[in-house]
Scaffold this motif. Structure first.
Motif, PDB file in Angstrom:
ATOM      1  N   VAL A  81      96.167 -47.714  68.123  1.00  0.00           N
ATOM      2  CA  VAL A  81      95.936 -48.856  67.232  1.00  0.00           C
ATOM      3  C   VAL A  81      96.116 -48.407  65.786  1.00  0.00           C
ATOM      4  O   VAL A  81      95.815 -47.263  65.445  1.00  0.00           O
ATOM      5  CB  VAL A  81      94.515 -49.448  67.428  1.00  0.00           C
ATOM      6  N   PRO A  82      96.609 -49.297  64.928  1.00  0.00           N
ATOM      7  CA  PRO A  82      96.656 -48.956  63.500  1.00  0.00           C
ATOM      8  C   PRO A  82      95.248 -48.843  62.951  1.00  0.00           C
ATOM      9  O   PRO A  82      94.390 -49.673  63.267  1.00  0.00           O
ATOM     10  CB  PRO A  82      97.419 -50.130  62.883  1.00  0.00           C
ATOM     11  N   LEU A  83      95.003 -47.827  62.157  1.00  0.00           N
ATOM     12  CA  LEU A  83      93.632 -47.572  61.710  1.00  0.00           C
ATOM     13  C   LEU A  83      93.635 -46.965  60.326  1.00  0.00           C
ATOM     14  O   LEU A  83      94.355 -46.007  60.049  1.00  0.00           O
ATOM     15  CB  LEU A  83      92.937 -46.620  62.698  1.00  0.00           C
ATOM     16  N   ARG A  84      92.816 -47.524  59.470  1.00  0.00           N
ATOM     17  CA  ARG A  84      92.506 -46.910  58.186  1.00  0.00           C
ATOM     18  C   ARG A  84      91.053 -46.464  58.230  1.00  0.00           C
ATOM     19  O   ARG A  84      90.190 -47.177  58.727  1.00  0.00           O
ATOM     20  CB  ARG A  84      92.722 -47.892  57.036  1.00  0.00           C
ATOM     21  N   GLY A  85      90.784 -45.280  57.734  1.00  0.00           N
ATOM     22  CA  GLY A  85      89.435 -44.751  57.798  1.00  0.00           C
ATOM     23  C   GLY A  85      89.171 -44.065  59.122  1.00  0.00           C
ATOM     24  O   GLY A  85      90.093 -43.633  59.819  1.00  0.00           O
ATOM     25  N   ILE A  86      87.909 -43.986  59.483  1.00  0.00           N
ATOM     26  CA  ILE A  86      87.467 -43.232  60.658  1.00  0.00           C
ATOM     27  C   ILE A  86      86.627 -44.142  61.541  1.00  0.00           C
ATOM     28  O   ILE A  86      85.698 -44.795  61.059  1.00  0.00           O
ATOM     29  CB  ILE A  86      86.643 -42.000  60.229  1.00  0.00           C
ATOM     30  N   ALA A  87      86.958 -44.177  62.820  1.00  0.00           N
ATOM     31  CA  ALA A  87      86.296 -45.094  63.750  1.00  0.00           C
ATOM     32  C   ALA A  87      85.311 -44.367  64.651  1.00  0.00           C
ATOM     33  O   ALA A  87      85.674 -43.424  65.360  1.00  0.00           O
ATOM     34  CB  ALA A  87      87.325 -45.821  64.599  1.00  0.00           C
ATOM     35  N   MET A  88      84.055 -44.821  64.629  1.00  0.00           N
ATOM     36  CA  MET A  88      83.051 -44.398  65.592  1.00  0.00           C
ATOM     37  C   MET A  88      83.212 -45.256  66.850  1.00  0.00           C
ATOM     38  O   MET A  88      83.728 -46.371  66.786  1.00  0.00           O
ATOM     39  CB  MET A  88      81.631 -44.602  65.041  1.00  0.00           C
ATOM     40  N   PRO A  89      82.716 -44.791  67.996  1.00  0.00           N
ATOM     41  CA  PRO A  89      82.761 -45.614  69.203  1.00  0.00           C
ATOM     42  C   PRO A  89      81.624 -46.630  69.219  1.00  0.00           C
ATOM     43  O   PRO A  89      80.659 -46.510  68.458  1.00  0.00           O
ATOM     44  CB  PRO A  89      82.579 -44.586  70.316  1.00  0.00           C
ATOM     45  N   ASP A  90      81.736 -47.614  70.116  1.00  0.00           N
ATOM     46  CA  ASP A  90      80.651 -48.581  70.315  1.00  0.00           C
ATOM     47  C   ASP A  90      79.962 -48.350  71.658  1.00  0.00           C
ATOM     48  O   ASP A  90      79.332 -49.259  72.208  1.00  0.00           O
ATOM     49  CB  ASP A  90      81.181 -50.018  70.232  1.00  0.00           C
ATOM     50  N   THR A  91      80.103 -47.130  72.182  1.00  0.00           N
ATOM     51  CA  THR A  91      79.543 -46.801  73.493  1.00  0.00           C
ATOM     52  C   THR A  91      78.481 -45.707  73.381  1.00  0.00           C
ATOM     53  O   THR A  91      78.422 -44.976  72.394  1.00  0.00           O
ATOM     54  CB  THR A  91      80.653 -46.331  74.446  1.00  0.00           C
ATOM     55  N   ASP A  92      77.682 -45.602  74.429  1.00  0.00           N
ATOM     56  CA  ASP A  92      76.620 -44.595  74.489  1.00  0.00           C
ATOM     57  C   ASP A  92      77.063 -43.332  75.204  1.00  0.00           C
ATOM     58  O   ASP A  92      76.456 -42.272  75.048  1.00  0.00           O
ATOM     59  CB  ASP A  92      75.403 -45.158  75.240  1.00  0.00           C
ATOM     60  N   VAL A  93      78.105 -43.461  76.017  1.00  0.00           N
ATOM     61  CA  VAL A  93      78.515 -42.379  76.907  1.00  0.00           C
ATOM     62  C   VAL A  93      80.034 -42.342  76.992  1.00  0.00           C
ATOM     63  O   VAL A  93      80.689 -43.392  77.011  1.00  0.00           O
ATOM     64  CB  VAL A  93      77.916 -42.598  78.323  1.00  0.00           C
ATOM     65  N   PHE A  94      80.602 -41.143  77.041  1.00  0.00           N
ATOM     66  CA  PHE A  94      82.011 -40.945  77.384  1.00  0.00           C
ATOM     67  C   PHE A  94      82.055 -40.333  78.778  1.00  0.00           C
ATOM     68  O   PHE A  94      81.456 -39.281  79.018  1.00  0.00           O
ATOM     69  CB  PHE A  94      82.697 -40.020  76.379  1.00  0.00           C
ATOM     70  N   ARG A  95      82.753 -40.971  79.677  1.00  0.00           N
ATOM     71  CA  ARG A  95      82.793 -40.528  81.070  1.00  0.00           C
ATOM     72  C   ARG A  95      84.116 -39.838  81.369  1.00  0.00           C
ATOM     73  O   ARG A  95      85.185 -40.265  80.926  1.00  0.00           O
ATOM     74  CB  ARG A  95      82.602 -41.714  82.008  1.00  0.00           C
ATOM     75  N   THR A  96      84.048 -38.739  82.138  1.00  0.00           N
ATOM     76  CA  THR A  96      85.226 -38.076  82.685  1.00  0.00           C
ATOM     77  C   THR A  96      84.986 -37.874  84.180  1.00  0.00           C
ATOM     78  O   THR A  96      83.879 -38.110  84.666  1.00  0.00           O
ATOM     79  CB  THR A  96      85.478 -36.700  82.028  1.00  0.00           C
ATOM     80  N   PRO A  97      85.990 -37.416  84.921  1.00  0.00           N
ATOM     81  CA  PRO A  97      85.748 -37.117  86.335  1.00  0.00           C
ATOM     82  C   PRO A  97      84.655 -36.075  86.561  1.00  0.00           C
ATOM     83  O   PRO A  97      84.094 -35.999  87.660  1.00  0.00           O
ATOM     84  CB  PRO A  97      87.111 -36.602  86.813  1.00  0.00           C
ATOM     85  N   LEU A  98      84.325 -35.283  85.542  1.00  0.00           N
ATOM     86  CA  LEU A  98      83.291 -34.255  85.677  1.00  0.00           C
ATOM     87  C   LEU A  98      81.901 -34.762  85.335  1.00  0.00           C
ATOM     88  O   LEU A  98      80.932 -34.017  85.445  1.00  0.00           O
ATOM     89  CB  LEU A  98      83.624 -33.051  84.788  1.00  0.00           C
ATOM     90  N   GLY A  99      81.792 -36.029  84.902  1.00  0.00           N
ATOM     91  CA  GLY A  99      80.477 -36.578  84.586  1.00  0.00           C
ATOM     92  C   GLY A  99      80.444 -37.237  83.218  1.00  0.00           C
ATOM     93  O   GLY A  99      81.482 -37.438  82.578  1.00  0.00           O
ATOM     94  N   ASP A 100      79.240 -37.570  82.794  1.00  0.00           N
ATOM     95  CA  ASP A 100      79.038 -38.309  81.548  1.00  0.00           C
ATOM     96  C   ASP A 100      78.620 -37.385  80.413  1.00  0.00           C
ATOM     97  O   ASP A 100      77.856 -36.434  80.621  1.00  0.00           O
ATOM     98  CB  ASP A 100      77.957 -39.371  81.730  1.00  0.00           C
ATOM     99  N   ILE A 101      79.091 -37.703  79.221  1.00  0.00           N
ATOM    100  CA  ILE A 101      78.697 -36.997  78.004  1.00  0.00           C
ATOM    101  C   ILE A 101      78.025 -38.007  77.084  1.00  0.00           C
ATOM    102  O   ILE A 101      78.607 -39.046  76.751  1.00  0.00           O
ATOM    103  CB  ILE A 101      79.903 -36.374  77.284  1.00  0.00           C
TER     104      ILE A 101
END
Length: 259
Positions: A81-101
């Motif tokens: 996506v086009p982006l100016r500045g720095i974007a934080m996420p709107d989520t509590d967790v990032f998930r991968t096949p190895l589990g949640d962070i």
């Protein structure tokens, strides 16, 4: 609980947890060892078949530090996506096949009032530049929280200010995600990436997008490194022609440690 689900599992890296662990173990076992105890790493973000060996060289530096690092500030460029500045996420967790962070919400609270910071789930949803690093972090560290930041068009001073705010002590690792040259012939890529690496080693804060797709977070980190009078060491410098691709159309990858 809001979850950021994997977007490139099954394409950039294995979707199966067992296969992913095996792949990571193989990459880390084959990669050179260097115990330089980094404060920050710069590593690539392509598919593991291409850039995995170079990324593994960076992450092998954490072997003696795994029990000390409890927060990772991960910055990468915006591809989707086009982006100016720095974007934080709107989520509590990032998930991968190895589990949640878990996302470090306290750290996000520290920076959310800075002028450059926005919250954008869209910027994070399909962004691979952060995601491909997460399994490496899960494999090499023990218990950590994540500060994931997608960096768009932003001045080095602005990025450096965010990094400084989150700098912390030995509990905090900073990772900048970037590839180097794109789609040059093998020898041309080698020459350009060598020149770019010389500039990175001299902490030059004017790397451009032709030299590194993650130039915006990279320049900010290099400026912060100047402020802290730290040393930068090149750990690995190769391209996709060295790992898994043809040599007429390569992407460059470098691994660097700041310590």
């Amino acid at each position: 609980m809001n979850i950021r689900y994997p977007a490139v599992a099954g394409s950039f890296y294995p979707e199966s947890a067992e296969e992913l662990r095996q792949t990571l173990n193989q990459l880390l076992t084959k990669a050179p060892k260097n115990s330089c105890h980094p404060k920050a790493l710069i590593a690539p973000h392509a598919g593991y078949i291409y850039s995995g060996p170079i990324a593994a060289t960076a992450y092998n530096t954490l072997a003696d530090m795994a029990d000390k690092i409890h927060r990772v500030v991960l910055l990468g460029p915006a591809h989707r996506v086009p982006l100016r500045g720095i974007a934080m996420p709107d989520t509590d967790v990032f998930r991968t096949p190895l589990g949640d962070i878990t996302v470090d919400q306290k750290a996000l609270d520290q920076i959310q009032m800075l002028d450059c910071i926005t919250t954008s789930g869209q910027a994070h949803a399909w962004e691979h530049s952060l995601e491909v690093h997460l399994p490496f972090l899960q494999q090499t560290l023990k218990d950590f929280e994540l500060v994931p930041l997608v960096v768009g068009e932003t001045e080095p001073e602005v990025v450096a200010n965010v990094i400084e705010t989150l700098w912390g002590g030995e509990e905090t690792l900073i990772v900048v995600s970037t590839d180097l040259s794109h789609y040059l012939k093998y020898q041309d890529a080698q020459k350009q990436d060598y020149t770019t690496t010389e500039a990175i080693e001299h902490l030059t804060c004017h790397i451009d997008g032709q030299q590194a797709c993650g130039c915006n977070p990279l320049n900010g980190l290099l400026l912060a490194t100047q402020h802290h009078h730290l040393k930068l060491t090149t750990l690995d410098l190769r391209n996709s022609g060295d790992t898994a691709g043809p040599k007429d159309h390569v992407v460059g990858y470098g691994a660097y440690a700041i310590h």
